[in-house]
Design an enzyme around this catalytic site. Structure first.
Site, PDB file in Angstrom:
ATOM      1  N   ASP A   1      66.431  19.904 -58.126  1.00  0.00           N
ATOM      2  CA  ASP A   1      67.149  18.846 -57.616  1.00  0.00           C
ATOM      3  C   ASP A   1      68.004  18.125 -58.761  1.00  0.00           C
ATOM      4  OD1 ASP A   1      65.426  19.213 -55.779  1.00  0.00           O
ATOM      5  OD2 ASP A   1      64.526  17.165 -55.887  1.00  0.00           O
TER       6      ASP A   1
ATOM      7  N   HIS B   1      64.312  20.611 -61.754  1.00  0.00           N
ATOM      8  CA  HIS B   1      65.569  20.024 -61.997  1.00  0.00           C
ATOM      9  C   HIS B   1      66.552  20.596 -62.517  1.00  0.00           C
ATOM     10  CE1 HIS B   1      62.662  16.965 -60.746  1.00  0.00           C
ATOM     11  NE2 HIS B   1      63.680  16.108 -60.233  1.00  0.00           N
TER      12      HIS B   1
HETATM   13 ZN   LIG Z   1      66.238  13.465 -57.383  1.00  0.00          ZN
END
Ligand SMILES: [Zn+2]
Length: 375
Positions: free
Chosen positions: A183, A331
């Protein structure tokens, strides 16, 4: 004047007594209305809630013409309520609540009601289509598919979609697979290195990108796609306060739609949406579905974004929790991602050692073409 009513007679007397010309004209008109031009008796009927007088023998059509009654005609509309053919559904008149022909002669006390033509929706066609490969849940937490069929309802004239409903025909099938998801990118600093690591490891993963960052770094998104990664929507601005699912409805829809527009322009197709912070609600799922997006959450979270988190810790947390069908959240943007990068080889090896393969998330398989139902 012989058959004039008592009320009419009084009016006539008053007319004779009247001196002012104006008053006389007014009263004469009223008297004519009461007795009729041909000297016929008058009837009192109710037209659209108002009590009026008509001469004996007046038909429904005659009264309608006289009082300017014109029911509004309805339209044929499509499944979205847009007019396809305007003014083609005729309205009607009721006499005492019952349909009556225009030639009906009115009787004293009759009640005439004007009924507008109702808009009529185009006919619908309904198809039942088996979904080969099954459907992912929405919101989706794991890599799994539920077998079943889709019930598709469309307008018969416009073929516009009214609804699609999935009917499961059995329990969800969890795949012997794990999906790594990244993400908050694309990040010029970390995304290329994470892509290089995944390519070396022969892993296909899914990137949930932030719209404005994708717009600023379109080549990184193109590179993700070229390398066989799936690219999903992580909203346009990544708003975090209030929680995403609590945004005002229009703003929430705009965030999803804008993020999707950026990705569509870059050629990303899976139509997957991950709300910032994983904030979800039935309303959010419905808003995303209305835009053709499936909500994807996760089942394994090593919190790699936490400042000071070390690679070893990330590996341990992922491998302790991972099982068939897991979706792992990592991430590639939003801060220092060197620990995430360093953790990748051990995560991938550990997952494969369990006999699980790594997959990118996909759109739902297209419904099989052979329909099993008719209109
Ligand atoms: Zn996010």
């Amino acid at each position: 004047m012989r058959r004039v009513s008592v009320a009419g007679a009084i009016v006539i007397v008053a007319a004779v007594a009247a001196v002012a010309a104006v008053a006389a004209v007014a009263v004469t008109l009223l008297a004519r209305e009461l007795v009729g031009g041909g000297g016929r008796a008058s009837l009192t009927v109710t037209v659209a809630g108002r009590s009026v007088h008509v001469v004996e023998g007046t038909t429904l059509a005659g009264a309608a013409a006289r009082f300017g009654l014109q029911p509004r005609a309805g339209d044929v509309v499509d499944v979205n309520g847009q007019a396809l053919r305007a003014g083609v559904v005729a309205g009607s008149f009721l006499v005492d609540g019952r349909p009556a022909s225009p030639e009906t002669r009115l009787r004293s006390g009759d009640r005439i009601t004007v009924v507008d033509g109702h808009d009529r929706r185009e006919p619908l066609v309904r198809r039942v289509v088996r979904v080969t490969g099954g459907m992912a849940n929405n919101p989706q937490f794991t890599v799994s598919h539920t077998p079943g069929e889709q019930v598709i309802v469309k307008g018969a004239l416009t073929h516009e979609l009214l609804s699609v409903q999935f009917r499961p025909s059995g329990p969800a099938r969890v795949e012997q697979a794990v999906a790594l998801t990244f993400d908050d990118g694309p990040s010029p600093q970390y995304t290329p290195r994470i892509l290089a690591a995944l390519t070396r490891l022969r892993v296909r993963a899914t990137f949930f990108v932030i719209g404005y960052l994708a717009e600023a770094n379109p080549d990184l998104v193109r590179q993700e796609l070229r390398l066989g990664m799936a690219v999903g929507n992580h909203s346009y601005n990544h708003p975090e306060v209030p929680p995403f699912a609590q945004l005002p409805p229009q703003l929430l829809t705009d965030e999803i739609a804008l993020g999707e527009q950026v990705l569509s322009r870059l050629g990303a197709r899976p139509h997957l949406f991950r709300p910032p912070g994983g904030s979800t609600s039935p309303r959010l799922v419905a808003a995303a579905a209305a835009l053709g997006q499936r909500v994807v959450l996760w089942s394994v979270d090593p919190a790699d974004w936490r400042p000071g988190r070390r690679a070893k810790e990330i590996v341990k947390r992922v491998l302790a929790a991972v099982r068939p069908g897991s979706i792992v959240i990592l991430h590639d943007g939003g801060g220092d991602r060197s620990a995430t990068l360093a953790a990748l080889p051990a995560i991938v090896r550990g997952i494969r050692r369990r006999g699980l393969h790594l997959v990118a998330l996909t759109a739902n398989p297209r419904a099989a073409q052979g329909a099993t139902g008719g209109p």
